[in-house]
Each structure stands twice: as structure tokens, then as C-alpha cells.
Design an enzyme around this catalytic site. Structure first.
Site, PDB file in Angstrom:
ATOM      1  N   CYS A 114       0.839  -1.197   0.000  1.00 32.16           N
ATOM      2  CA  CYS A 114       0.000   0.000   0.000  1.00 32.16           C
ATOM      3  C   CYS A 114       0.879   1.254   0.000  1.00 32.16           C
ATOM      4  O   CYS A 114       1.466   1.577  -1.018  1.00 32.16           O
ATOM      5  CB  CYS A 114      -0.989  -0.033   1.165  1.00 32.16           C
ATOM      6  SG  CYS A 114      -2.364   1.125   0.952  1.00 32.16           S
ATOM      7  N   HIS A 209      -3.649  -5.007   0.802  1.00 38.58           N
ATOM      8  CA  HIS A 209      -3.102  -5.416   2.100  1.00 38.58           C
ATOM      9  C   HIS A 209      -3.096  -6.940   2.240  1.00 38.58           C
ATOM     10  O   HIS A 209      -4.018  -7.527   2.826  1.00 38.58           O
ATOM     11  CB  HIS A 209      -3.915  -4.770   3.229  1.00 38.58           C
ATOM     12  CG  HIS A 209      -3.639  -3.326   3.393  1.00 38.58           C
ATOM     13  ND1 HIS A 209      -2.697  -2.844   4.285  1.00 38.58           N
ATOM     14  CD2 HIS A 209      -4.147  -2.251   2.753  1.00 38.58           C
ATOM     15  CE1 HIS A 209      -2.665  -1.528   4.197  1.00 38.58           C
ATOM     16  NE2 HIS A 209      -3.517  -1.134   3.272  1.00 38.58           N
ATOM     17  N   GLU A 211      -1.547  -8.700   4.237  1.00 34.89           N
ATOM     18  CA  GLU A 211      -1.516  -9.107   5.649  1.00 34.89           C
ATOM     19  C   GLU A 211      -2.924  -9.279   6.219  1.00 34.89           C
ATOM     20  O   GLU A 211      -3.090  -9.835   7.315  1.00 34.89           O
ATOM     21  CB  GLU A 211      -0.711  -8.101   6.481  1.00 34.89           C
ATOM     22  CG  GLU A 211      -1.448  -6.844   6.899  1.00 34.89           C
ATOM     23  CD  GLU A 211      -1.557  -5.796   5.803  1.00 34.89           C
ATOM     24  OE1 GLU A 211      -2.085  -4.709   6.094  1.00 34.89           O
ATOM     25  OE2 GLU A 211      -1.107  -6.050   4.660  1.00 34.89           O
TER      26      GLU A 211
END
Length: 231
Positions: A114, A209, A211
Site C-alpha cells: 500500500c 493489504h 496481511e
């Protein structure tokens, strides 16, 4: 070999609470080190420091992740701030740009997430669109989802060959590409969703993202590159 050591940039916050404590802290959402661990790496957290120390820090790593966060200061790419752009995080900008420069110089595998993708673009002389619609979540603090499509023949497409739906939370995007970068994936509206440097070095940025997702392929690609580089 031992699990590769993957540095992940973090940031300072004026106050964080846990238990009975309320203290200034170096902060990183747990999803980042957990994704590194699930993907076969060992995470080392890198809070902002003197940019002069970035090369020393990167020299001890097998790979580097620049994490998401606030908008890059527009002065870094020669622009005036849009009213919708976040207040500058100058210490973090300086530290993470120095980390990126050091990783590029040393050939350390690099993944920008990002904000990290946007900083990679700025580090290589590119610019950013300071506001786009439709890519931030439905409300503050909630991720949205949209589809990204790989560009055939790219490193990203090698790791993730099909279109996927990804967690997203951003209102800025890559505009003019930095030196040598190519687009590795796009959103359905044409927004660049991944950028990379062609060639043998692993240099990749993704706008979403990972994660916050169960798909580990992007991080596993970084880990594999770190293992190859250390061999």
C-alpha cells in the site's frame, strides 16, 4: 537454511493502550509479522531511525517489507498537497525512503505494501494521484475488497496468475511510474495495483493489504527470493 530475516517497517504513535499502560509506542498491525511467519520467514520490526543508519539495517536483512500507513508527503514528488491528503509523516517518509534506497542498492528483496508501493514509486522518481474514489473501505477503519488482474509476463503474474479479490484501503494511487517500474496488476478501473522492476532482483509493490488476507503467495514470493539471494 534458517528462516530468512525479513525486516518490516513500523511507525511511532503518540499513545497506545494495553493492560494498564498508555505509552508512546512503535506500532505495527500484527497481520504483517504473522504473514511473514506463516510464509516461512522471521520478522524483525524496524521503527523509524536516522536515515543514515538505513544501509546498516538493511545489510543485516534477507528481505524488506515497507508497510502500509499514511499518505506520502506530496513535496516528495514535487506536488502541492490536496486538501484530502493526510498530514505529513516526515520522519517515517525519510526513514522508509532510505530503507528502499538501501535495499535497491544492495539487491535485498523488497516488497512494498500500500503506502510502501507508493513510496517505492516515489523513490524511483514517480508521482502519485492524491485522491481516487472507490478504493477505500466502506468507512474509516474497515477494509473494502475489489478485484485485481495480473499483467501477463510479470513477476506478480508468476506468483498469482489469476484475477483475485483483495482487501483494500487506500485513496491514493500511482500516477507517473518511477524509473524502470512496470505495472504488474491492475484494478478493473485501470488503477495500478502492483508495480515491479523487471529483471533478476525481487522488487515488487502491491497496493492492497495481503496481511489482511489468507492468500500468502505474494509474501511467499518475497521469502523465496530472500532464500535464493542468501544461497
Amino acid at each position: 537454511m534458517a528462516r530468512p530475516l525479513i525486516g518490516v517497517s513500523t511507525y511511532w504513535v503518540g499513545s497506545a493502550r494495553w493492560g494498564g499502560w498508555d505509552l508512546p509506542s512503535a506500532l505495527l498491525p500484527a497481520g504483517y509479522p504473522l504473514l511473514v511467519r506463516r510464509s516461512g520467514g522471521l520478522a524483525a520490526l524496524l521503527p523509524p531511525d536516522d536515515p543514515a543508519h538505513a544501509a546498516d539495517a538493511v545489510a543485516r536483512l534477507d528481505g524488506l517489507v515497507i508497510a502500509g500507513g499514511p499518505d506520502v508527503e506530496p513535496a516528495r514528488y514535487g506536488a502541492e498537497p490536496d486538501p484530502r491528503t493526510d498530514p505529513p509523516a516526515r520522519e517515517r517518509d525519510a526513514w522508509e525512503l532510505a530503507l528502499i534506497d538501501a535495499a535497491l542498492a544492495a539487491g535485498v528483496p523488497l516488497l512494498g505494501i500500500c503506502r510502501g508501493m507508493q513510496l517505492l514509486n516515489v523513490a524511483l522518481g514517480g508521482t502519485l494521484a492524491q485522491h481516487i474514489d472507490g478504493h477505500r473501505g466502506p468507512r474509516v477503519g474497515v477494509f473494502g475488497r475489489h478485484t485485481v488482474k495480473p499483467v501477463p509476463g510479470t513477476r506478480y503474474a508468476e506468483a498469482v496468475p489469476e484475477a483475485t479479490t483483495v482487501p483494500t484501503y487506500h485513496h491514493q494511487a500511482v500516477d507517473a511510474l518511477g524509473r524502470g517500474l512496470v505495472i504488474g496488476a491492475e484494478a478493473e478501473d485501470g488503477t495500478p495495483e502492483a508495480v515491479e522492476l523487471p529483471g533478476d532482483r525481487f522488487v515488487l509493490g502491491v497496493q492492497w493489504h495481503p496481511e489482511m488476507d489468507e492468500d500468502e503467495r505474494v509474501m511467499r514470493a518475497l521469502i523465496a527470493a530472500a532464500v535464493r539471494a542468501a544461497a
